[in-house]
Design a protein around this motif. Sequence first.
Motif, short mmCIF file in Angstrom:
data_model
loop_
_atom_site.label_atom_id
_atom_site.label_comp_id
_atom_site.label_asym_id
_atom_site.label_seq_id
_atom_site.Cartn_x
_atom_site.Cartn_y
_atom_site.Cartn_z
N VAL A 1 33.25 57.17 84.49
CA VAL A 1 32.51 57.99 83.52
C VAL A 1 31.20 58.48 84.14
O VAL A 1 30.40 57.66 84.60
CB VAL A 1 32.21 57.18 82.23
N SER A 2 31.01 59.79 84.16
CA SER A 2 29.74 60.34 84.66
C SER A 2 28.68 60.33 83.59
O SER A 2 27.52 60.02 83.83
CB SER A 2 29.93 61.78 85.13
N ARG A 3 29.07 60.72 82.38
CA ARG A 3 28.14 60.77 81.25
C ARG A 3 28.83 60.27 79.98
O ARG A 3 29.92 60.75 79.65
CB ARG A 3 27.69 62.22 80.98
N PRO A 4 28.22 59.34 79.28
CA PRO A 4 28.76 58.95 77.98
C PRO A 4 28.71 60.14 77.01
O PRO A 4 27.98 61.10 77.25
CB PRO A 4 27.82 57.84 77.52
N THR A 5 29.49 60.09 75.97
CA THR A 5 29.56 61.22 75.04
C THR A 5 29.64 60.73 73.60
O THR A 5 30.15 59.64 73.34
CB THR A 5 30.76 62.13 75.40
N ILE A 6 29.11 61.54 72.70
CA ILE A 6 29.16 61.22 71.27
C ILE A 6 30.10 62.20 70.59
O ILE A 6 30.01 63.40 70.80
CB ILE A 6 27.76 61.33 70.63
N GLY A 7 31.00 61.66 69.78
CA GLY A 7 31.94 62.53 69.06
C GLY A 7 31.63 62.55 67.59
O GLY A 7 30.98 61.65 67.07
N SER A 8 32.07 63.60 66.91
CA SER A 8 31.90 63.64 65.47
C SER A 8 33.17 64.13 64.81
O SER A 8 33.93 64.92 65.39
CB SER A 8 30.73 64.55 65.10
N LEU A 9 33.42 63.64 63.60
CA LEU A 9 34.60 64.06 62.86
C LEU A 9 34.22 65.19 61.91
O LEU A 9 33.31 65.03 61.09
CB LEU A 9 35.15 62.88 62.04
N PHE A 10 34.90 66.32 62.01
CA PHE A 10 34.69 67.43 61.08
C PHE A 10 35.87 67.48 60.12
O PHE A 10 37.02 67.58 60.57
CB PHE A 10 34.58 68.76 61.84
N PRO A 11 35.61 67.44 58.81
CA PRO A 11 36.72 67.51 57.85
C PRO A 11 37.38 68.88 57.90
O PRO A 11 36.71 69.90 58.05
CB PRO A 11 36.03 67.28 56.51
N ARG A 12 38.71 68.87 57.80
CA ARG A 12 39.45 70.13 57.84
C ARG A 12 39.70 70.67 56.44
O ARG A 12 39.85 69.88 55.50
CB ARG A 12 40.82 69.90 58.47
N SER A 13 39.85 71.98 56.34
CA SER A 13 40.09 72.56 55.03
C SER A 13 41.38 72.02 54.41
O SER A 13 41.46 71.80 53.21
CB SER A 13 40.13 74.09 55.11
N MET A 14 42.40 71.75 55.22
CA MET A 14 43.67 71.28 54.68
C MET A 14 43.76 69.75 54.63
O MET A 14 44.83 69.20 54.38
CB MET A 14 44.83 71.81 55.52
#
Lengths: 332, 332
Positions: free
Chosen positions: A115-128
């Motif tokens: 791993v070069s850089r750690p990363t932060i993820g986020s959950l986006f709610p979907r319309s369906m």
Amino acid sequence: MGADFSPKNEVQGAVLAQKEFGSDIKIILSGDKRMIEAEMKSANIAPDTFTIIDAPNTITMTDEPVAALRTKRDSSIVRGLEAVKNGSADAFVSAGNTGAVMSAGTLELGRIKGVSRPTIGSLFPRSMGGYTLVFDVGATVDAKAHWLREYAVMATVYAREILNVTNPTVALLSVGEEESKGNELVFESAQLIKETNVNFVGNVEGRDVLNGKVDIIICDGFTGNVILKFAGSVLGALKTRIKRYSEGGIINKLKAAVTASVLKTSLKDFDYQEYGGVPLLGVKGVVIIGHGSSSPLAIKNMIRRAAEMTRRRINEQIEQELNKLTKIVANV
Amino acid sequence: MGADFSPKNEVQGAVLAQKEFGSDIKIILSGDKRMIEAEMKSANIAPDTFTIIDAPNTITMTDEPVAALRTKRDSSIVRGLEAVKNGSADAFVSAGNTGAVMSAGTLELGRIKGVSRPTIGSLFPRSMGGYTLVFDVGATVDAKAHWLREYAVMATVYAREILNVTNPTVALLSVGEEESKGNELVFESAQLIKETNVNFVGNVEGRDVLNGKVDIIICDGFTGNVILKFAGSVLGALKTRIKRYSEGGIINKLKAAVTASVLKTSLKDFDYQEYGGVPLLGVKGVVIIGHGSSSPLAIKNMIRRAAEMTRRRINEQIEQELNKLTKIVANV
């Protein structure tokens, strides 16, 4: 300690988690011992319910992360992550200063091999219904193409193991769906991601974040952070508009009340509390970062997520996948 | 000719504009003469109402812009822009292929002295009413700091002259409000914008696009395009959710109908038709680019906006301001 309602919401969230998960999870509270004990006393919680790591110092929301980590070693963030590092804890959950948790997570725990850089993820709610995962939402603002490739691999493991998505589809965020549309970073990253085992399907646009076209969207942390914060402001803007509408007389007031109740039900999953916090991937340990104003419910869900990530051995799998990547690249 | 409802909506929009503005505006239609005349005939419009430039060729939405400009010289976009270039028209309005209008605008008309890259701006409705201008939303994806400085100057002239904002506030889009938060482009651009006469107030975040904190937000065209398309998808996502809610029985259906009507009223300005199209700034001529599915109302509003930009001599003022900029920089 540095969150908006610390340590009250953390203590109450821990109580909720203990009730729900029982002996499956052992909770350690890292923070000012006297404040935590006072909070527990006022909530009628038995003093031996949780182990406490005394960390009297507080990294505030406005502290400059790296400087704070140097001067405030006795803070709940540093002490909590040390517990993960020395093996007395499996995971760390915090609603404190995001930059500080991220930097401390990286500095204290170190990066997973590959791993070069750690990363932060986020959950986006979907319309369906359901969620789209977006990585990176702000861990690193000036990204390089091979970091985006690593994000794609880490996000794939996360979606597969934690969101139970089989062979998750991965796309690069761009200004058009065609391969010819994008900036230099998108063009370079596409070439690199194609070399991996990731189920890469090409580019998507800003409109595809909510429409559920793909499971995972990869972008640089600058763009991801801007959309995350834009998206987070939409519900508030809607509420402001509906409130203004309600001021137009009694009929409007009634119609606005109906609207508010319909939106509350139908946009329930737009409430970050439902999914708790976001994972910091790429560090040697499980770290979940929550919203500064996390409620007890949000804290409880962050604890649940952290336990899942620990049990599914996310980090071992990330290391394995990145190791394959090195081999693939070496074979090219 | 290449828009979703060409030439029908263009002809009807021109009729609306003629009715509203009378002899203040003279409208020339550039496109397939036979199709335009047929459209006018079926709508009972006198044949001599508009001048027609016969341009039988059509650049479609999927044509690659630069290639299309070379091979389709006889298209409505190229012929229309030629009319601006040779002085027989003051402004050009199109709902066609955005990339083609942008490229043709730049290639046919040339850049205003002092402009490195033309830019496209978009109006984002604010929660409290009014609009925030965002430049660039996609003219150039890989931006340089001194281009962002030019965008800031051009956007300031536009906000002052067309939106009637006195001394408009300008901010850079970033990942935090503090001067220390941002990517390399933000840091460099901030230094350069500070050297100008622009009313620069620092950084804003993604959440500030809708909250109206500043009048103008400057960003690279990649980020701007992503937010523009994300924002454009929010209403659709809301409708999908409300529709699903309405399927839960008769009471839900009634409540959903109320909600839809409240949102329709209170989010009226989220409808792009109200403000028509977006300006392409930095080229020697007035160019307005509209949504592919522009309605007659949208076309009419684009014509009005184009007339305003012409009367306020936007481009002369942009040239003057950029000229001052050169002097300021030369004095440093």
